[in-house]
Design a protein around this motif. Structure first.
Motif, PDB file in Angstrom:
ATOM      1  N   PHE A   1       0.842  -1.184   0.000  1.00  0.00           N
ATOM      2  CA  PHE A   1       0.000   0.000   0.000  1.00  0.00           C
ATOM      3  C   PHE A   1       0.882   1.241   0.000  1.00  0.00           C
ATOM      4  CE2 PHE A   1      -3.236  -2.874   1.926  1.00  0.00           C
ATOM      5  CZ  PHE A   1      -4.263  -2.619   1.033  1.00  0.00           C
ATOM      6  N   SER A   2       0.693   2.106  -0.980  1.00  0.00           N
ATOM      7  CA  SER A   2       1.420   3.375  -1.007  1.00  0.00           C
ATOM      8  C   SER A   2       0.721   4.387  -0.103  1.00  0.00           C
ATOM      9  CB  SER A   2       1.483   3.919  -2.438  1.00  0.00           C
ATOM     10  OG  SER A   2       0.186   4.280  -2.890  1.00  0.00           O
ATOM     11  N   ARG A   3       1.350   5.528   0.101  1.00  0.00           N
ATOM     12  CA  ARG A   3       0.751   6.569   0.956  1.00  0.00           C
ATOM     13  C   ARG A   3      -0.585   7.034   0.371  1.00  0.00           C
ATOM     14  NH1 ARG A   3       2.668  10.390   4.817  1.00  0.00           N
ATOM     15  NH2 ARG A   3       0.784  11.175   5.843  1.00  0.00           N
ATOM     16  N   ILE A   4      -0.640   7.246  -0.942  1.00  0.00           N
ATOM     17  CA  ILE A   4      -1.880   7.715  -1.549  1.00  0.00           C
ATOM     18  C   ILE A   4      -2.959   6.642  -1.506  1.00  0.00           C
ATOM     19  CG2 ILE A   4      -1.274   7.049  -3.913  1.00  0.00           C
ATOM     20  CD1 ILE A   4      -3.131  10.253  -2.794  1.00  0.00           C
ATOM     21  N   GLU A   5      -2.567   5.376  -1.574  1.00  0.00           N
ATOM     22  CA  GLU A   5      -3.545   4.290  -1.456  1.00  0.00           C
ATOM     23  C   GLU A   5      -4.124   4.232  -0.037  1.00  0.00           C
ATOM     24  OE1 GLU A   5      -1.886   1.158  -4.855  1.00  0.00           O
ATOM     25  OE2 GLU A   5      -1.118   1.061  -2.793  1.00  0.00           O
ATOM     26  N   VAL A   6      -3.294   4.493   0.964  1.00  0.00           N
ATOM     27  CA  VAL A   6      -3.779   4.563   2.336  1.00  0.00           C
ATOM     28  C   VAL A   6      -4.785   5.698   2.484  1.00  0.00           C
ATOM     29  CG1 VAL A   6      -3.100   5.135   4.707  1.00  0.00           C
ATOM     30  CG2 VAL A   6      -1.778   3.468   3.404  1.00  0.00           C
ATOM     31  N   GLU A   7      -4.479   6.858   1.864  1.00  0.00           N
ATOM     32  CA  GLU A   7      -5.406   7.984   1.898  1.00  0.00           C
ATOM     33  C   GLU A   7      -6.746   7.613   1.243  1.00  0.00           C
ATOM     34  OE1 GLU A   7      -5.264  11.241   2.985  1.00  0.00           O
ATOM     35  OE2 GLU A   7      -3.361  10.909   4.023  1.00  0.00           O
ATOM     36  N   ALA A   8      -6.664   6.946   0.081  1.00  0.00           N
ATOM     37  CA  ALA A   8      -7.885   6.552  -0.625  1.00  0.00           C
ATOM     38  C   ALA A   8      -8.711   5.577   0.208  1.00  0.00           C
ATOM     39  CB  ALA A   8      -7.530   5.927  -1.978  1.00  0.00           C
ATOM     40  N   LEU A   9      -8.039   4.641   0.847  1.00  0.00           N
ATOM     41  CA  LEU A   9      -8.728   3.665   1.688  1.00  0.00           C
ATOM     42  C   LEU A   9      -9.444   4.349   2.847  1.00  0.00           C
ATOM     43  CD1 LEU A   9      -9.126   0.586   2.311  1.00  0.00           C
ATOM     44  CD2 LEU A   9      -7.094   0.775   3.758  1.00  0.00           C
ATOM     45  N   ALA A  10      -8.733   5.229   3.548  1.00  0.00           N
ATOM     46  CA  ALA A  10      -9.327   5.914   4.696  1.00  0.00           C
ATOM     47  C   ALA A  10     -10.481   6.815   4.268  1.00  0.00           C
ATOM     48  CB  ALA A  10      -8.253   6.732   5.423  1.00  0.00           C
ATOM     49  N   LEU A  11     -10.308   7.528   3.163  1.00  0.00           N
ATOM     50  CA  LEU A  11     -11.352   8.429   2.691  1.00  0.00           C
ATOM     51  C   LEU A  11     -12.585   7.665   2.239  1.00  0.00           C
ATOM     52  CD1 LEU A  11     -12.183  11.338   1.980  1.00  0.00           C
ATOM     53  CD2 LEU A  11     -11.184  10.963  -0.283  1.00  0.00           C
ATOM     54  N   GLY A  12     -12.376   6.602   1.461  1.00  0.00           N
ATOM     55  CA  GLY A  12     -13.511   5.828   0.962  1.00  0.00           C
ATOM     56  C   GLY A  12     -14.329   5.204   2.082  1.00  0.00           C
ATOM     57  N   LEU A  13     -13.657   4.634   3.069  1.00  0.00           N
ATOM     58  CA  LEU A  13     -14.375   4.008   4.172  1.00  0.00           C
ATOM     59  C   LEU A  13     -15.051   5.049   5.064  1.00  0.00           C
ATOM     60  CD1 LEU A  13     -11.861   1.160   5.052  1.00  0.00           C
ATOM     61  CD2 LEU A  13     -14.107   0.932   3.967  1.00  0.00           C
ATOM     62  N   ALA A  14     -14.429   6.224   5.202  1.00  0.00           N
ATOM     63  CA  ALA A  14     -15.081   7.300   5.954  1.00  0.00           C
ATOM     64  C   ALA A  14     -16.360   7.749   5.256  1.00  0.00           C
ATOM     65  CB  ALA A  14     -14.121   8.479   6.114  1.00  0.00           C
ATOM     66  N   GLU A  15     -16.341   7.803   3.938  1.00  0.00           N
ATOM     67  CA  GLU A  15     -17.534   8.177   3.180  1.00  0.00           C
ATOM     68  C   GLU A  15     -18.650   7.156   3.396  1.00  0.00           C
ATOM     69  OE1 GLU A  15     -19.950  10.472   1.016  1.00  0.00           O
ATOM     70  OE2 GLU A  15     -17.844  11.016   1.312  1.00  0.00           O
ATOM     71  N   VAL A  16     -18.294   5.880   3.393  1.00  0.00           N
ATOM     72  CA  VAL A  16     -19.295   4.833   3.625  1.00  0.00           C
ATOM     73  C   VAL A  16     -19.934   4.988   5.003  1.00  0.00           C
ATOM     74  CG1 VAL A  16     -19.635   2.336   3.902  1.00  0.00           C
ATOM     75  CG2 VAL A  16     -18.207   3.191   2.044  1.00  0.00           C
ATOM     76  N   ARG A  17     -19.148   5.396   5.996  1.00  0.00           N
ATOM     77  CA  ARG A  17     -19.691   5.544   7.346  1.00  0.00           C
ATOM     78  C   ARG A  17     -20.703   6.679   7.444  1.00  0.00           C
ATOM     79  NH1 ARG A  17     -14.215   4.864   8.874  1.00  0.00           N
ATOM     80  NH2 ARG A  17     -14.064   7.032   9.591  1.00  0.00           N
ATOM     81  N   HIS A  18     -20.748   7.557   6.451  1.00  0.00           N
ATOM     82  CA  HIS A  18     -21.646   8.712   6.499  1.00  0.00           C
ATOM     83  C   HIS A  18     -22.878   8.568   5.594  1.00  0.00           C
ATOM     84  CE1 HIS A  18     -18.151  10.611   8.385  1.00  0.00           C
ATOM     85  NE2 HIS A  18     -18.969  11.538   8.825  1.00  0.00           N
ATOM     86  N   ILE A  19     -23.048   7.414   4.956  1.00  0.00           N
ATOM     87  CA  ILE A  19     -24.152   7.338   4.004  1.00  0.00           C
ATOM     88  C   ILE A  19     -25.495   7.044   4.672  1.00  0.00           C
ATOM     89  CG2 ILE A  19     -22.656   6.628   2.101  1.00  0.00           C
ATOM     90  CD1 ILE A  19     -23.670   3.805   2.439  1.00  0.00           C
ATOM     91  N   GLY A  20     -25.479   6.603   5.940  1.00  0.00           N
ATOM     92  CA  GLY A  20     -26.737   6.418   6.648  1.00  0.00           C
ATOM     93  C   GLY A  20     -27.220   4.997   6.755  1.00  0.00           C
TER      94      GLY A  20
END
Length: 230
Positions: A72-91
């Motif tokens: 996992f590269s640094r940008i891939e870690v960012e994408a992973l964290a961002l994507g999963l955070a978005e899922v946590r906000h969908i309701g």
């Protein structure tokens, strides 16, 4: 290209390309001959990669146990964290819990420096409200999609008229502000996009539409592409 690099590139192609992917397509992606692809597939299988399929049909990566955490590269870690955070906000409470669980599991497998990068990701999601209302029937709908089984639903249309439908649920589609259920409507004998918040009741029928699902999705995608060209 060195053989280890070629094998890694072949694995990445199997991860990314729609399955089943032919040896000719893999050869094009990796820049080697089809004969080399056959040898490399055998080598990956011998190394523990679970690759389904065969010559003349195509291949798919059944289970990928060859991806070390440090890849996992640094940008891939960012994408992973961002994507999963978005899922946590969908309701959707079930998906939100699953997203938190995935992040915890993945983070636990990462080297310490990557774990810190997950905790301190610069890409964040902040929302004043959930993107979609929590719906009581979502788990029934999701499981019907997974099992490829028909559902009976009570649905209220935009004019307020309620109808009873039997549908083949194909996909759950998250639009900007609407949660939609892409389905084949047995009543209309056509594709329909049902707003999930207008589904007042769902009943699992247990009737499978598995043999038709792939063909229906291909037809739907073809219709959407044709509509864009018109």
């Amino acid at each position: 290209m060195a053989r280890p690099d070629r094998l890694l590139r072949l694995l990445q192609a199997l991860r990314m390309l729609p399955a089943p992917v032919t040896a000719a397509r893999l050869a094009q992606e990796t820049g080697v001959s089809v004969r080399s692809i056959y040898r490399d597939i055998d080598s990956l299988r011998a190394a523990g990669a679970e690759i389904g399929g065969e010559r003349g049909f195509g291949y798919c990566l059944v289970e990928d146990g060859t991806l070390p955490p440090q890849m996992f590269s640094r940008i891939e870690v960012e994408a992973l964290a961002l994507g999963l955070a978005e899922v946590r906000h969908i309701g959707d409470p079930a998906l939100a819990a699953a997203a938190a669980s995935v992040l915890a599991k993945v983070s636990a497998t990462l080297p310490q420096v990557r774990q810190q990068q997950v905790l301190n990701a610069v890409s964040q999601v902040y929302r004043g409200e959930q993107a979609f209302a929590a719906l009581p029937d979502m788990q029934v709908i999701r499981e019907a999609c997974w099992r490829e089984e028909a559902l009976k639903i009570s649905y209220t249309d935009s004019q307020g008229q309620q109808t009873e439908r039997e549908i083949w649920p194909l996909a759950i589609v998250y639009l900007d502000r609407s949660l939609m259920l892409l389905s084949w409507c047995c009543l209309r004998q056509a594709f329909r996009m049902f707003r999930a918040d207008r589904v007042s009741a769902t009943t699992a029928t247990g009737a499978s539409f598995r043999p038709q699902r792939v063909g229906l999705l291909r037809t739907y995608i073809a219709e959407m592409q044709a509509a864009k060209r018109d």
